[in-house]
Write a protein that holds these residues in place. Structure first.
Motif: not given
Length: 242
Positions: A217-220, A143-147, A158-160
């Motif tokens: 890859i998804c934006l959640i 995952y990659h957290d967004l602010p 984002l999830l991969r």
């Protein structure tokens, strides 16, 4: 791009009214930048809202109304500067996302050239998915957290997920928006490919399974923690942030 899964009417009305969290509005804006059908429906929602406002009976105001408003503004605390690289505040970001989606519509459903990044998202991660710094949850799931601001403990990230990997079965204590940027998955609702959006509420229980040959890859965005239906899910929930 053949988009089969779209936003529901309640979501579009909320977006048009500007009442969404920053996290949810970002996902909607990204989908609108990719989907002509939903973009046209969003315009219709905005037109309906405008007509409703036009039909409102004006309310009488006192002669000192303007002075009272200015006094309230003077009494507001100064906003603290956000750290470098952080996003703008919620309302500004919602508006920026709207404007980006509008601007992007003139490009006829393209995503950022040579990438899989919708234009409203590139302020956060740049124009490529290739240089994101991922954090591992378990092997094959990152995952990659967004602010972006959420509600009631929700997430914006984002999830991969690697091919053949499945998320743990769960339902929702609120809404969940998932936009596919690369790859695909299948769940109890159907099959989701690039551009599709899963617009789910608390009546849906599902277990997405990646069925593409490449990472999905998804934006959640969620507006509350997920409700896992297995013991394993409940145990790992504090570690995953979901």
């Amino acid at each position: 791009m053949n988009i089969k899964h779209h936003l529901d009417e309640a979501t579009l009305m909320s977006y048009a009214a500007g009442s969404m969290s920053q996290a949810m509005a970002l996902v909607v804006a990204c989908h609108l930048s990719m989907c002509t059908a939903c973009r046209n429906r969003a315009h219709e929602s905005e037109a309906i809202g405008g007509m409703l406002l036009d039909n409102l009976k004006p309310a009488p105001v006192g002669d000192d109304a303007l002075a009272q408003v200015l006094a309230c503004i003077d009494g507001l605390p100064e906003l603290e500067a956000e750290p470098s690289g952080a996003s703008l505040n919620t309302s500004l970001n919602n508006r920026a996302s709207c404007e980006k989606a509008e601007s992007f519509s003139s490009n006829n459903d393209q995503i950022t050239s040579a990438s899989s990044v919708p234009s409203p998202l590139d302020d956060y991660i740049g124009s490529s998915l290739e240089h994101i710094e991922w954090n591992r949850i378990v092997p094959g799931v990152h995952y990659h957290d967004l602010p972006c601001k959420t509600e009631r403990g929700g997430v914006s990230r984002l999830l991969r997920i690697a091919p053949g990997k499945a998320m743990l079965p769960h339902s929702h204590d609120g809404n969940e928006l998932t936009l596919i940027l690369r790859g695909s998955f299948t769940d109890e609702v159907g099959r989701f490919t690039v551009g599709d959006i899963a617009d789910l509420d608390n009546e849906i229980q599902h277990q997405p399974l990646v069925d593409s040959n490449e990472d999905c890859i998804c934006l959640i965005a969620t507006d509350a923690p997920l409700k896992f239906s297995t013991l394993l899910g409940k145990i790992v929930q504090p570690m995953t942030g979901f």
